[in-house]
Design a protein around this motif. Structure first.
Motif, PDB file in Angstrom:
ATOM      1  N   ARG A  52       6.235 -11.618   6.744  1.00  0.00           N
ATOM      2  CA  ARG A  52       7.678 -11.607   6.012  1.00  0.00           C
ATOM      3  C   ARG A  52       7.130 -11.838   4.590  1.00  0.00           C
ATOM      4  N   LYS A  53       6.048 -12.670   4.060  1.00  0.00           N
ATOM      5  CA  LYS A  53       5.852 -12.388   2.540  1.00  0.00           C
ATOM      6  C   LYS A  53       5.538 -10.905   2.206  1.00  0.00           C
ATOM      7  N   ASP A  54       4.552 -10.264   2.865  1.00  0.00           N
ATOM      8  CA  ASP A  54       4.169  -8.789   2.757  1.00  0.00           C
ATOM      9  C   ASP A  54       5.390  -8.014   2.480  1.00  0.00           C
ATOM     10  N   GLY A  55       6.394  -8.171   3.711  1.00  0.00           N
ATOM     11  CA  GLY A  55       7.399  -7.486   3.603  1.00  0.00           C
ATOM     12  C   GLY A  55       8.365  -7.716   2.672  1.00  0.00           C
ATOM     13  N   GLU A  56       8.453  -8.723   2.118  1.00  0.00           N
ATOM     14  CA  GLU A  56       9.493  -9.146   0.954  1.00  0.00           C
ATOM     15  C   GLU A  56       8.852  -8.309  -0.467  1.00  0.00           C
ATOM     16  N   ALA A  57       7.433  -8.477  -0.509  1.00  0.00           N
ATOM     17  CA  ALA A  57       6.817  -7.745  -1.738  1.00  0.00           C
ATOM     18  C   ALA A  57       6.858  -6.354  -1.604  1.00  0.00           C
ATOM     19  N   LEU A  58       6.711  -5.689  -0.417  1.00  0.00           N
ATOM     20  CA  LEU A  58       6.959  -4.181  -0.484  1.00  0.00           C
ATOM     21  C   LEU A  58       8.524  -3.969  -0.634  1.00  0.00           C
ATOM     22  N   TYR A  59       9.457  -4.774  -0.165  1.00  0.00           N
ATOM     23  CA  TYR A  59      10.905  -4.431  -0.278  1.00  0.00           C
ATOM     24  C   TYR A  59      11.273  -4.520  -1.852  1.00  0.00           C
ATOM     25  N   ASP A  60      10.579  -5.676  -2.427  1.00  0.00           N
ATOM     26  CA  ASP A  60      10.818  -5.691  -3.981  1.00  0.00           C
ATOM     27  C   ASP A  60      10.193  -4.461  -4.770  1.00  0.00           C
ATOM     28  N   LEU A  61       9.062  -3.856  -4.312  1.00  0.00           N
ATOM     29  CA  LEU A  61       8.769  -2.653  -4.757  1.00  0.00           C
ATOM     30  C   LEU A  61       9.734  -1.586  -4.655  1.00  0.00           C
ATOM     31  N   VAL A  62      10.250  -1.351  -3.621  1.00  0.00           N
ATOM     32  CA  VAL A  62      11.270  -0.386  -3.220  1.00  0.00           C
ATOM     33  C   VAL A  62      12.417  -0.571  -3.923  1.00  0.00           C
ATOM     34  N   ALA A  63      13.042  -1.748  -4.061  1.00  0.00           N
ATOM     35  CA  ALA A  63      14.197  -2.325  -4.626  1.00  0.00           C
ATOM     36  C   ALA A  63      14.138  -2.380  -6.343  1.00  0.00           C
ATOM     37  N   GLY A  64      12.783  -2.312  -6.749  1.00  0.00           N
ATOM     38  CA  GLY A  64      12.727  -2.799  -8.163  1.00  0.00           C
ATOM     39  C   GLY A  64      13.504  -1.914  -9.060  1.00  0.00           C
ATOM     40  N   PHE A  65      13.819  -0.756  -8.781  1.00  0.00           N
ATOM     41  CA  PHE A  65      14.467   0.063  -9.842  1.00  0.00           C
ATOM     42  C   PHE A  65      15.801  -0.516  -9.890  1.00  0.00           C
ATOM     43  N   VAL A  66      16.513  -0.879  -8.895  1.00  0.00           N
ATOM     44  CA  VAL A  66      17.654  -1.385  -8.870  1.00  0.00           C
ATOM     45  C   VAL A  66      17.871  -2.717  -9.590  1.00  0.00           C
ATOM     46  N   TYR A  67      16.963  -3.649  -9.497  1.00  0.00           N
ATOM     47  CA  TYR A  67      16.599  -4.933 -10.267  1.00  0.00           C
ATOM     48  C   TYR A  67      16.751  -4.409 -11.780  1.00  0.00           C
TER      49      TYR A  67
END
Length: 385
Positions: A52-67
């Motif tokens: 889950r931790k790795d999944g969240e980190a990867l998700y943050d990379l994908v969503a980083g532009f929106v942030y």
């Protein structure tokens, strides 16, 4: 042993390896890349939290532009300033930010999710990071400037292949040496203002990392309108302050020095280090956010020019974001690497890169001086013996 683990181990058979560590990483990565392993990890309690931790980190990379765009929108509509004096309702913020109530609610929720705001009753207050935006000098200007960088990154592969026409290369056209003696006042004012507003934190970190009090004359080469020297002058009362940059850039420097009570100890010198010898007379020369703007041949020529301008025993101080080398950093090896690629010139360099360039130019005693915020800048000094 689960079947997926056995599959990962078998995947190594017959493959060349460069040592047990490489075999381990190959085995590990083979497992992680297996959909069956991912499914097993998601269902296994002991492993699930790591997956889950790795999944969240990867998700943050994908969503980083929106942030990033959430931050940009918050700055553009003045959301943080609207909350500076305390919590406000969505209706109040809607009027202050000139957004519909629904759009205001969406922006506030998004900003709260990344710690820029936090809910407060029926409204919102500043979050920790939102308050920091107001407290960090020049940060809002840099955030607004990133609209250009974001456009240049729309097609990162084209940027990497040199098949795009990045806007940043035109914004920083003077770095390329194009018409460097005739930079228009409007362009010079724009980039000088941005450099000055973003220089505050760099100056703070540099002055904490290196003691300038023993210098007699400090010359800041490529120092814009003197923002770093003004900060240095406040921190150390003894050195005289010389500024060297393009003629149209240093025009406003005397007024800055005078406004800070430093007119008597300062001097603004117009010139180009690409075409002219550097003035002699300073026993310490600084290059603050200069080298990473330029390619190796230009940097090498500049370091030789600095060496020639310094007396025996003189010191060079370099302060700028740097690569982590064998230990890549997000700031140096991702952000600034792509930023300089969009400029179409320069690159962040690691300490070893600078040590080699400085040695070739004749310098000795090359030292790294740790800073509290290496994502802002790192500091290196070298001496002419």
């Amino acid at each position: 042993m689960p079947a997926t683990l056995r599959e990962g181990a078998r995947a190594l058979s017959g493959r060349p390896a460069s040592g047990w560590m490489e075999r381990f990483f190959q085995w590990r990565n083979g497992l992680i890349a297996s959909p069956r392993f991912q499914d097993w990890a998601a269902r296994t309690p002991i492993v699930r939290r790591f997956a889950r931790k790795d999944g969240e980190a990867l998700y943050d990379l994908v969503a980083g532009f929106v942030y990033s765009q959430t931050l940009a929108a918050s700055v553009d509509v003045g959301l943080f300033h609207a909350l500076k004096d305390g919590p406000r309702s969505v209706q109040d913020l809607s009027a202050a930010c000139d957004l519909s109530i629904a759009a205001t609610k969406q922006l506030c929720q998004a900003a709260s999710s990344v710690d820029l705001l936090s809910p407060s009753g029926d409204g919102y207050r500043l979050g920790r990071l939102g308050a920091a935006v107001l407290g960090v000098p020049g940060l809002e200007d840099m955030i607004r400037h990133h609209a250009v960088f974001y456009r240049d990154l729309r097609d990162p592969v084209a940027l990497l292949r040199g098949q795009s026409d990045p806007e940043l290369s035109r914004f920083w056209a003077y770095v390329l040496g194009t018409d460097r003696q005739t930079v228009s006042p409007s362009v010079a004012a724009e980039y000088s203002a941005l450099m000055a507003s973003s220089q505050v934190l760099v100056a703070e970190e540099t002055l904490r990392a290196f003691d300038f009090s023993k210098a007699r004359v400090v010359m800041d080469v490529g120092g814009g309108t003197g923002a770093f020297l003004v900060a240095l002058g406040k921190a150390a009362s003894s050195p005289d302050l010389w500024l060297y940059d393009l003629p149209n850039v240093v025009t406003d420097a005397p007024a800055r020095f005078a406004a800070n009570g430093q007119a008597a100890r300062s001097r603004a010198i117009g010139g180009s280090f690409r075409d002219e010898d550097l003035p002699q007379g300073a026993d310490l020369i600084t290059l603050v956010r200069v080298c990473y703007d330029h390619n190796d041949d230009t940097v090498q020529a500049l370091l030789r020019a600095v060496y020639a301008a310094l007396p025996r025993g003189g010191t060079l101080v370099i302060s700028e974001p740097m690569s982590g080398g064998k230990h890549p950093s997000r700031a140096g090896d991702a952000y600034f690497a792509f930023y300089t690629r969009a400029m179409t010139t320069g690159r962040p360099r690691a300490f070893d890169d600078f040590a080699a360039l400085l040695s070739e130019a004749g310098f000795s005693q090359v030292h790294s001086h740790p800073t509290g915020r290496p994502f802002i800048t790192s500091v290196i000094s070298a001496r002419k013996l």
